[in-house]
Scaffold this motif. Structure first.
Motif, mmCIF file in Angstrom:
data_model
loop_
_atom_site.group_PDB
_atom_site.id
_atom_site.type_symbol
_atom_site.label_atom_id
_atom_site.label_comp_id
_atom_site.label_asym_id
_atom_site.label_seq_id
_atom_site.Cartn_x
_atom_site.Cartn_y
_atom_site.Cartn_z
ATOM 1 N N THR A 73 -6.838 45.460 37.552
ATOM 2 C CA THR A 73 -7.652 44.590 38.567
ATOM 3 C C THR A 73 -7.258 44.932 39.941
ATOM 4 O O THR A 73 -7.933 45.340 40.670
ATOM 5 C CB THR A 73 -7.132 43.113 38.236
ATOM 6 N N ILE A 106 -17.081 45.743 41.130
ATOM 7 C CA ILE A 106 -16.986 44.617 42.237
ATOM 8 C C ILE A 106 -17.410 44.923 43.541
ATOM 9 O O ILE A 106 -17.483 43.929 44.263
ATOM 10 C CB ILE A 106 -15.263 44.443 42.236
ATOM 11 N N ARG A 166 -13.970 38.770 39.191
ATOM 12 C CA ARG A 166 -14.881 39.665 38.441
ATOM 13 C C ARG A 166 -14.182 40.606 37.620
ATOM 14 O O ARG A 166 -14.312 41.022 36.515
ATOM 15 C CB ARG A 166 -15.793 40.488 39.387
ATOM 16 N N GLU A 180 -13.934 40.898 33.255
ATOM 17 C CA GLU A 180 -14.598 41.858 32.636
ATOM 18 C C GLU A 180 -14.140 42.332 31.326
ATOM 19 O O GLU A 180 -13.069 42.761 31.109
ATOM 20 C CB GLU A 180 -14.962 43.093 33.794
ATOM 21 N N SER A 217 -23.159 44.670 32.389
ATOM 22 C CA SER A 217 -21.752 45.074 32.241
ATOM 23 C C SER A 217 -21.882 46.402 31.000
ATOM 24 O O SER A 217 -21.140 47.528 31.172
ATOM 25 C CB SER A 217 -20.584 44.252 32.244
ATOM 26 N N THR A 263 -20.226 42.147 44.891
ATOM 27 C CA THR A 263 -19.321 40.814 44.990
ATOM 28 C C THR A 263 -18.894 41.355 46.761
ATOM 29 O O THR A 263 -19.232 40.250 47.450
ATOM 30 C CB THR A 263 -18.443 40.472 44.190
ATOM 31 N N LEU A 281 -13.105 37.004 44.934
ATOM 32 C CA LEU A 281 -14.236 36.933 43.946
ATOM 33 C C LEU A 281 -14.159 38.149 43.203
ATOM 34 O O LEU A 281 -14.456 38.122 42.172
ATOM 35 C CB LEU A 281 -15.661 36.759 44.556
ATOM 36 N N GLY A 282 -14.026 39.344 43.894
ATOM 37 C CA GLY A 282 -14.008 40.512 43.108
ATOM 38 C C GLY A 282 -12.953 40.660 42.227
ATOM 39 O O GLY A 282 -12.844 41.061 40.990
#
Lengths: 298, 308
Positions: A77, A167, A223, A227, A119, A170, A219-220
């Motif tokens: 992430t 991401i 996400r 995922e 995705s 977003t 927010l990214g």
């Protein structure tokens, strides 16, 4: 008159019910995750589960350590945010400050399309295009080093690249709207003081839009952390230390890939993995809430 | 209006029957037959109501009612689910319950008399046979080891294969092939194919996978597209996109597996206490069904080989 009052009242009740559904869903999901996931922590042992490095749920002496899985999620992430956010932010600056009407609409259209791609498509392209490239890279990096376990290109790096692209939309859309919300008089004042356009963007506009941009970043993160499908297809899925060329498994793919046939304690541990993921997401949302409040305060 | 009402009632009745049926599946393994029988009667009634036209066909089937209980191998889940579903469609009066407790536990339950059939994904041991259990092989599971099309090594010894999967051999040149790293691909923990492969090759819990994928299709696609990759899948899904490797000189084909020469195959056994002919009518019907055309279709549909 009476009829009107009834309609008003019914409408109110309907709205209320709809609102309650959302709250009910969140509460019941939270409750369910804790009920299903928490007992296993006791059974396996908190430190063994969270800090154990060996994942062998079906072995004769099963071992349920998910440290590498947690680390893979965290590293994946943050690395993808590290790559995705600068690109996203600069695209947002381009859209809101630099691009003309025509070019702007083309870029905006592309970004919107990027957001709409499912995705599984990212995963498919990652699997068919990115993984073979990665395998070439892997071979040239490690050569005939026999101590390295060749993964065929399905590795952490592939996952990071796919996530970074995922991401982008977003980050771009949230940042663009917050940059646009910066009042024009700030820009005018900066330009009037003799600052160049770039100086104005980096020293006036972006700092003024800070909290909105931060919201986009958080927010990214959410996400990327959540995922599953795309990662499952490109990351290889063996539990390893999250090094760039290692095949890895994240919290999400852990659940996706093993839920099908898992039984007994193995299955329960997967719920605990879900709980860990859920807590991570809650933390991210908490930060998001804080960032938004701060934005409103300013 | 009346018609509508009737339809709603019918649907409700069906739903209730279905729901109670489901509930029973889980609870009635302990052997309380009373509850089951009421459900069975209900189901039959709805069947008769709604499918009066098919009555002639199912008349024979409707006479039979009761429960068949199976317990044992987790690897046989797919087969048992498909078989019992198809079986219960033909014999609505019979409820089949299957518990997946593992081969050993299933045979123990059989020995203690708590189930009608013990499922085992291996041949029975001597002490199990001497306890009165009879081995009925209903299907054979075969696993093929596959590699990408470019690979020149098409035959491998079981020993070398084990070494590849434990990480001792990491380059095809060590086996006389090209200088290409071996990408070891396998299935996720809990997969029946992985269990069988590791067990038959005696590398259980020792494998060092480069990739763990969660479906047969994914393994096939990855092996086909990755140079130097090796993987394992059910025999039935092997296609032209990959090479199926011979083990100790024996190709993975149905004939070789039926002859018992191929290493990576195992029987799916539904063991009974005494011969099938000595069983009750329900169990006999079950085995008759497995051997019928319908039963064979189910076996091939779940990717297994029909024994001779």
């Amino acid at each position: 008159m009476k009829k009107k009052a009834i309609i008003e009242k019914t409408a109110k009740i309907i709205f209320m019910i709809c609102a309650v559904i959302a709250i009910f869903a969140v509460c019941s999901i939270t409750l369910y995750m804790f009920m299903k996931g928490a007992p296993t922590f006791q059974k396996v042992g908190v430190s063994e589960l969270l800090f154990g490095t060996k994942w062998a749920p079906t072995a004769k002496e099963p071992s349920y350590g998910i440290l590498y899985i947690i680390l893979s999620s965290v590293v994946g992430t943050f690395a993808s945010v590290l790559i995705g956010v600068p690109i996203g932010l600069l695209t947002a600056v381009f859209l809101s400050e630099i691009a003309g009407k025509h070019l702007g609409s083309v870029v905006r259209g592309a970004v919107e399309l990027l957001a709409a791609i499912p995705s599984v498509i990212y995963g498919l392209i990652g699997m068919m295009v990115l993984n073979p490239w990665m395998y070439q890279l892997e071979k040239s990096v490690f050569g005939s080093n026999s101590s390295h376990k060749f993964t065929g290109g399905a590795n952490m790096l592939s996952a990071i690249i796919v996530l970074a692209i995922m991401i982008l939309p977003t980050v771009i859309s949230v940042s663009t709207s917050s940059l646009k919300a910066v009042p024009d008089n700030l820009r005018s004042a900066s330009l009037a003081l003799g600052a160049t356009k770039m100086q104005t963007i980096f020293q006036v506009v972006i700092p003024a839009a800070k909290s909105g941009i931060l919201t986009g970043v958080v927010l990214g993160i959410g996400r990327a952390l959540g995922e599953a499908m795309a990662i499952n297809m490109v990351a290889g899925g063996a539990v390893n230390i999250p090094l760039p060329f290692n095949s890895v498994r994240t919290l999400t793919t852990q659940i996706v890939s093993e839920m099908g046939y898992a039984q007994g304690l193995h299955r329960q541990v997967l719920f605990s993995v879900g709980l860990v993921l859920y807590i991570f997401i809650m933390i991210v949302n908490f930060i998001l809430l804080k960032a938004r409040k701060k934005g409103v305060g300013e | 209006m009346k018609k509508k009402l009737l339809a709603v009632l019918c649907a409700t009745g069906l739903l209730t029957a279905a729901l109670t049926g489901c509930g029973n599946n889980e609870t009635q393994t302990t052997g309380t037959t009373e509850q089951t029988e009421t459900t069975v009667v209900e189901t039959q009634e709805t069947e008769e109501d709604t499918q009066a036209t098919e009555e002639t066909e199912t008349e024979d089937a409707a006479n039979l009612s009761g429960t068949i209980s199976l317990a044992g191998s987790t690897s046989m889940e797919k087969l048992c689910e498909a078989m019992s579903e198809s079986f219960m469609e033909k014999y609505p009066g019979i409820t089949v319950t299957v518990e997946y407790t593992g081969s050993g536990a299933g045979l123990e339950s059989l020995a203690s008399g708590s189930v009608d059939i013990g499922n085992s994904s291996r041949h029975l041991k001597d002490e199990e046979l001497s306890g009165g259990a009879v081995e009925n092989v209903v299907a054979i599971d075969g696993i093929a080891v596959i590699e990408d099309k470019e690979n020149t090594v098409t035959d491998i010894s079981a020993e070398d294969l084990a070494k590849i999967y434990t990480g001792e051999i990491s380059n095809w040149s060590e086996l006389g092939g090209k200088d290409e790293a071996i990408v070891v691909i396998g299935r996720e923990a809990g997969s029946g194919t992985r269990d069988a492969f590791e067990e038959l090759l005696e590398v259980a819990d020792n494998c060092a996978y480069a990739q763990e994928l969660d479906s047969t299709g994914a393994v096939l696609a990855k092996v086909a597209s990755t140079p130097g990759a090796i993987g394992y899948v059910s025999l039935d899904v092997v296609d032209d996109s990959v090479i199926a490797i011979s083990i100790d000189g024996i190709e993975p084909t149905e004939e070789k597996i039926l002859a018992g020469n191929y290493l990576l195959s195992r029987p799916f056994v539904m063991a009974t206490n005494g011969e099938i002919s000595a069983q009750n009518d329900l169990v006999k019907t079950w085995f008759d069904y497995i051997k019928s055309e319908n039963g064979k279709a189910v076996i091939s549909q779940v990717g297994l080989i029909i024994p001779e």
